[in-house]
Write a protein that holds these residues in place. Sequence first.
Motif, PDB file in Angstrom:
ATOM      1  N   ASN A  25       0.830  -1.208   0.000  1.00 53.29           N
ATOM      2  CA  ASN A  25       0.000   0.000   0.000  1.00 53.29           C
ATOM      3  C   ASN A  25       0.861   1.254   0.000  1.00 53.29           C
ATOM      4  OD1 ASN A  25      -2.369  -1.455   0.034  1.00 53.29           O
ATOM      5  ND2 ASN A  25      -2.597  -1.388   2.254  1.00 53.29           N
ATOM      6  N   LEU A  26       1.965   1.178   0.751  1.00 49.28           N
ATOM      7  CA  LEU A  26       2.857   2.324   0.849  1.00 49.28           C
ATOM      8  C   LEU A  26       3.420   2.685  -0.518  1.00 49.28           C
ATOM      9  CD1 LEU A  26       3.985   4.209   3.024  1.00 49.28           C
ATOM     10  CD2 LEU A  26       5.932   2.675   3.238  1.00 49.28           C
ATOM     11  N   ALA A  77      11.255  12.410   4.052  1.00 47.19           N
ATOM     12  CA  ALA A  77      10.430  12.288   5.258  1.00 47.19           C
ATOM     13  C   ALA A  77      11.206  12.736   6.487  1.00 47.19           C
ATOM     14  CB  ALA A  77       9.951  10.848   5.425  1.00 47.19           C
ATOM     15  N   LEU A  78      12.475  12.363   6.564  1.00 47.16           N
ATOM     16  CA  LEU A  78      13.312  12.790   7.691  1.00 47.16           C
ATOM     17  C   LEU A  78      13.464  14.308   7.699  1.00 47.16           C
ATOM     18  CD1 LEU A  78      16.094  10.040   7.673  1.00 47.16           C
ATOM     19  CD2 LEU A  78      14.426  10.462   9.495  1.00 47.16           C
ATOM     20  N   ALA A 118       7.198  10.181  -0.558  1.00 47.25           N
ATOM     21  CA  ALA A 118       7.732  10.788   0.657  1.00 47.25           C
ATOM     22  C   ALA A 118       6.630  11.157   1.651  1.00 47.25           C
ATOM     23  CB  ALA A 118       8.538  12.032   0.303  1.00 47.25           C
ATOM     24  N   GLN A 119       5.483  11.644   1.166  1.00 46.29           N
ATOM     25  CA  GLN A 119       4.399  12.028   2.070  1.00 46.29           C
ATOM     26  C   GLN A 119       3.878  10.818   2.839  1.00 46.29           C
ATOM     27  OE1 GLN A 119       3.442  15.064   2.788  1.00 46.29           O
ATOM     28  NE2 GLN A 119       1.848  14.419   4.233  1.00 46.29           N
ATOM     29  N   ALA A 120       3.751   9.685   2.132  1.00 42.92           N
ATOM     30  CA  ALA A 120       3.284   8.469   2.791  1.00 42.92           C
ATOM     31  C   ALA A 120       4.295   7.982   3.823  1.00 42.92           C
ATOM     32  CB  ALA A 120       3.029   7.376   1.754  1.00 42.92           C
ATOM     33  N   VAL A 121       5.579   8.058   3.471  1.00 40.67           N
ATOM     34  CA  VAL A 121       6.631   7.637   4.407  1.00 40.67           C
ATOM     35  C   VAL A 121       6.653   8.575   5.613  1.00 40.67           C
ATOM     36  CG1 VAL A 121       9.118   7.331   4.700  1.00 40.67           C
ATOM     37  CG2 VAL A 121       8.009   6.567   2.598  1.00 40.67           C
ATOM     38  N   TYR A 122       6.535   9.863   5.342  1.00 42.79           N
ATOM     39  CA  TYR A 122       6.488  10.849   6.429  1.00 42.79           C
ATOM     40  C   TYR A 122       5.337  10.553   7.393  1.00 42.79           C
ATOM     41  CZ  TYR A 122       4.715  15.139   8.584  1.00 42.79           C
ATOM     42  OH  TYR A 122       4.184  16.040   9.468  1.00 42.79           O
TER      43      TYR A 122
END
Length: 221
Positions: A7-8, A55-56, A14-18
């Motif tokens: 899903n990710l 994300a970091l 990046a928004q999803a990981v964030y």
Amino acid sequence: MTRGQANLRRQSGAQAVYELMRAKIISGEFRPGARLTEPELASTLGVSRTPVREALRLLIAEGLVDQLPTGGSRVTPLDLADIRRVYDIRARLEGLLARDACTRMTQPDLDALARLIDLMHRLRGDETEVLRIGREFHARIAEIAENRWCDQLLHQIRGHVDRYRSLSTREPGRPDLAVAEHQAIYEALASGDPERAEQAMRVHVEQSATSAAQAAGAVPS
């Protein structure tokens, strides 16, 4: 690859990981002070290092992750003084939202809040649900208040508020107390007394601050 990782990949990088990393920090799954490395995070989340790096960067800007002098990063440690500062700001802003909402409250608004209070009472043994319903209750008050400046200022500290709010519910007996405090806020709003509504909200937030500080003292850094 797990279903969550699949899903990710389908989401917006990046928004999803964030959002996922932020949720893990707030829940405590990524523990305070834990080192965060791009290769390990990329492997764990099943993504490339590029969205992890972005994300970091976002989490560092939000203050939920610290950039280390060595070039690495870590989850920002819990800080008792920081908890007090964040909650003092939150108490003032949410108190003002409660005051404003009280002056704009309609019967349908009160009915909607009453339903949330009833649900909170029925699920009071489930701290996760109490926390979720509490967030919805506060969001509804903010919506009624229509004070965009308070909303924007709260948004700027939202990550820290959510982190410490999650922490505060770990204190034994805190979910039951939170239900009683939300009941008091509802009754103050229903009374039509803006000053009483503001005070009830501030008492609730200040009690949450005490619980969060106590819980933070028991969490290893």
